[in-house]
Design an enzyme around this catalytic site. Structure first.
Site, PDB file in Angstrom:
ATOM      1  N   CYS A 183      39.018  64.955  28.364  1.00  0.00           N
ATOM      2  CA  CYS A 183      38.549  63.639  28.827  1.00  0.00           C
ATOM      3  C   CYS A 183      37.428  63.797  29.852  1.00  0.00           C
ATOM      4  O   CYS A 183      37.623  64.371  30.930  1.00  0.00           O
ATOM      5  CB  CYS A 183      39.707  62.862  29.439  1.00  0.00           C
ATOM      6  SG  CYS A 183      39.202  61.295  30.186  1.00  0.00           S
ATOM      7  N   SER A 216      32.137  71.348  27.880  1.00  0.00           N
ATOM      8  CA  SER A 216      33.478  71.091  28.408  1.00  0.00           C
ATOM      9  C   SER A 216      34.250  72.356  28.782  1.00  0.00           C
ATOM     10  O   SER A 216      35.303  72.261  29.409  1.00  0.00           O
ATOM     11  CB  SER A 216      34.288  70.276  27.395  1.00  0.00           C
ATOM     12  OG  SER A 216      33.766  68.969  27.313  1.00  0.00           O
ATOM     13  N   HIS A 252      40.409  57.245  26.757  1.00  0.00           N
ATOM     14  CA  HIS A 252      41.681  57.927  26.539  1.00  0.00           C
ATOM     15  C   HIS A 252      42.859  57.180  27.161  1.00  0.00           C
ATOM     16  O   HIS A 252      44.008  57.619  27.046  1.00  0.00           O
ATOM     17  CB  HIS A 252      41.632  59.336  27.149  1.00  0.00           C
ATOM     18  CG  HIS A 252      40.717  60.282  26.439  1.00  0.00           C
ATOM     19  ND1 HIS A 252      39.364  60.354  26.703  1.00  0.00           N
ATOM     20  CD2 HIS A 252      40.962  61.201  25.472  1.00  0.00           C
ATOM     21  CE1 HIS A 252      38.819  61.285  25.938  1.00  0.00           C
ATOM     22  NE2 HIS A 252      39.758  61.816  25.183  1.00  0.00           N
TER      23      HIS A 252
END
Length: 640
Positions: free
Chosen positions: A383, A327, A370
């Site tokens: 997310c 991420s 989310h």
């Protein structure tokens, strides 16, 4: 009749006499010619040979320049060592037979060493063993006068007083190879010389080496040193060696020690850079090794163990290791999306926990999703669905372009070798290397730092630095200063700004605010593990999948065999509003960026500002306590 016979005999005798005289003349002429040849044509050569049997030119190796940290603490220095050398032309069989057992060698092994190491002249000393033990030294000294062509030399030997600290960065020495001797860069080196083989020792070999000296010695026919009584009044010439230059690194020894302590028992790397200059403050790779083992003789089994160690301790993971960014790569997509006008800070995406590309599902790390996610919250809570959606709109080639601009997929130019390039894939790369077309599913994977994307911990630290600096990309730099030992001026190295990304100022601020939220807002992926009450940290967690297998689906990372667990990433800069430092932490199979890598970064950042408290005064908001926390966020421990 008798008279004629007598005259004939006399004539024959005269003829024989003339032949004999001619033969004598020819012999004398040949002798004179040979004498003239030896004295005139070859006189210089034979005078040198004769002199060589009386004099020896002994090389005096210089002390190698020291390597120091930014505060002058010694990382690599020198100590006195004893080596044994022999003159191949002078050593006899008796000396070989008696010397070999002292050195724990067979006579045949000793002969092989001499044969391998001898140079163009058999009258040049060759080194047989370095780093004699006190026992070996005493036994050889006791009988030195009985050996032919054997001598003990004093030599500065490399030492590393901090042991394995910064071992990958500092590097180590090794004996020059036959292949290296043929290279132009090693002109003037001889068999048996030690050179830098890795790290700064290799990078700055010419600076550290120094200039060798020499001296004459008087020896007898057996190669043993004799005193001035042989040639009364003779003055023997000598030239003193010049020590190598000292190299002062940008490294901070205290921070480096802490980084290695925090990595102990783990496999991974830490890089900390000065955000304002690109100076390397920390470069730690784990596991480590002890550089001194390469200087002192060690058994081949030790070398074999080192080379076959499954943890690869010689491997500098900070610059050689390449890993999916997980991420952390979302930072690249975020900036690309903002710059291309595909998103704004108000753009929202609804995350239900899964994104469909056709009928193919791509899951978010949060199983239940989310909900409606804005740009800021997409970074803060990481997310996946938000970035799947953005990646599909950007396409791989635009993603690749921004990744390159931000320092990924290209060598940093730090100078250490070998440095990996990493990998930022594109459509052309796929066709050229994989011989196939790029597909949309590959873009979705790359959008969250999986698939073909690879980066080194150093590149990840550069990424954090560029964002913190709002587009200023400095070349990572190891050397602050080189102190001249030859009387010349010291050389001080300045920061090198290699790129200034003229992205919109608003976009930099949006991204930095989101990274600040990752650490300082409840619901942020690093809120519980990295938030500090000493300094405001802006960062991004990353969890990079090692293997995708159905048998591991639904299992907690702790239940998966260690070699299949995810890698943990954390990148950050601090203070958030006016960064002084940028850092990246990678822990192989560390499972979660927030828990596996984040706490290491936090401790190092806090230690930096403890050592350099003046750096905090430049920040408008030095303490995280001053950040206002908005209510209503999910307070669960976000372990992305």
């Amino acid at each position: 009749m008798q008279r004629y016979i007598d005259e004939f005999e006399q004539e024959r005798l005269k003829r024989r006499l003339r032949i004999f005289q001619l033969a004598v003349i020819i012999v004398v002429l040949l002798a004179l010619f040979r004498f003239w040849q030896l004295q005139v044509l070859q006189g210089r050569r034979w005078r040198l040979v004769a002199a060589e049997n009386q004099f020896r030119t002994i090389r005096i190796l210089p002390p190698r320049g020291m390597i120091l940290d930014r505060k002058g603490k010694i990382l690599a220095g020198n100590k006195l060592g004893f080596n044994i050398t022999v003159i191949p032309a002078d050593i006899d069989e008796k000396s070989i037979q008696e010397l070999a057992p002292i050195l724990n060698l067979t006579p045949e092994e000793l002969k092989r060493k001499i044969e391998i190491k001898k140079s163009w002249s058999r009258n040049v000393p060759v080194e047989i063993k370095r780093g004699l033990t006190w026992e070996e030294l005493a036994r050889i000294e006791e009988r030195l006068r009985d050996f032919s062509g054997v001598d003990i030399e004093l030599e500065p030997v490399r030492s590393y007083p901090e042991g394995d600290t910064a071992c990958h960065l500092v590097g180590y020495l090794g004996e020059i190879s036959q292949e290296e001797l043929k290279l132009p860069g090693y002109a003037g080196y001889e068999v048996g010389d030690y050179i830098g083989k890795a790290g700064v020792e290799r990078l700055l070999e010419k600076e550290l080496k120094g200039l060798e000296g020499w001296q004459y010695k008087v020896v007898d026919a057996r190669g043993r040193e004799r005193g001035p009584e042989i040639f009364p009044g003779l003055r023997l010439d000598a030239k003193a060696p010049v020590p190598g230059n000292n190299v002062i690194l940008s490294l901070d020894l205290d921070l480096q020690k802490l980084a290695q302590e925090l990595l102990k028992g783990k496999t991974g790397a830490v890089v900390m850079l000065s955000a304002k200059t690109g100076e390397v403050l920390v470069m730690a790779s784990s596991p480590t090794f002890y550089p001194e083992i390469f200087v002192n003789p060690f058994h081949p089994e030790e070398w074999q163990n080192l080379m076959t160690d499954q943890t690869h301790p010689l491997y500098n993971r900070a610059i050689q290791g390449t890993y999916p960014l997980g991420s952390v790569f979302k930072l690249v997509l975020a900036m690309a999306g903002l710059q291309e006008g595909l998103i704004t800070d108000e753009t929202t995406v609804r995350c239900t926990g899964v994104y469909f590309l056709g009928k193919i599902p791509f899951k978010c790390w949060r199983k239940n999703g989310h909900g409606l996610v804005s740009f800021h919250r997409a970074i803060v809570e990481s997310c996946d669905v938000y970035f799947y959606t953005l990646g599909a709109r950007l396409g791989i080639d635009r993603i690749a372009r921004y990744a390159n601009l931000l320092g990924l997929g290209i060598r940093t130019g730090i100078g250490l070798e070998p440095e990996s390039t990493g990998l930022v894939p594109s459509e052309s790369w796929m066709e050229k290397v994989r011989k196939q077309k790029w597909n949309a599913g590959d873009t979705i994977s790359v959008s969250i730092g999986q698939g073909y994307i690879l980066a080194t911990p150093l590149q990840a630290a550069v990424l954090a630095m560029v964002i913190g600096n709002e587009g200023e990309l400095y070349r990572p730099r190891l050397v602050k200063e080189i102190e001249s030992s030859k009387g010349g001026a010291d050389r001080i190295f300045s920061p090198e700004l290699i790129a200034k990304l003229n992205f919109k100022e608003k976009n930099w601020k949006l991204l930095k605010e989101a990274m600040t939220g990752v650490v300082n807002e409840p619901g942020g992926t690093a809120f519980w593990s990295v938030r500090s009450d000493k300094v405001i940290i802006a960062g991004k967690t990353g969890t990079a999948q090692v293997i995708k297998a159905k048998r591991f689906e639904g299992m907690a990372q702790e239940q998966i065999p260690e070699k299949f667990r995810d890698h943990a990433w954390f990148v950050a800069f601090a203070p958030a509003d006016n960064p002084e430092i940028a850092i990246s932490v990678l822990v192989e199979h560390g499972m979660h960026g927030s828990s596996g890598a984040g706490p290491i970064a936090k401790q190092l950042i806090e230690k930096y500002f403890e050592l350099y408290p003046e750096a905090l005064s430049k920040s408008a908001h030095p303490s995280a306590e001053k950040i206002k926390i908005e209510p209503g966020h999910n307070l669960e421990d976000n372990r992305e």
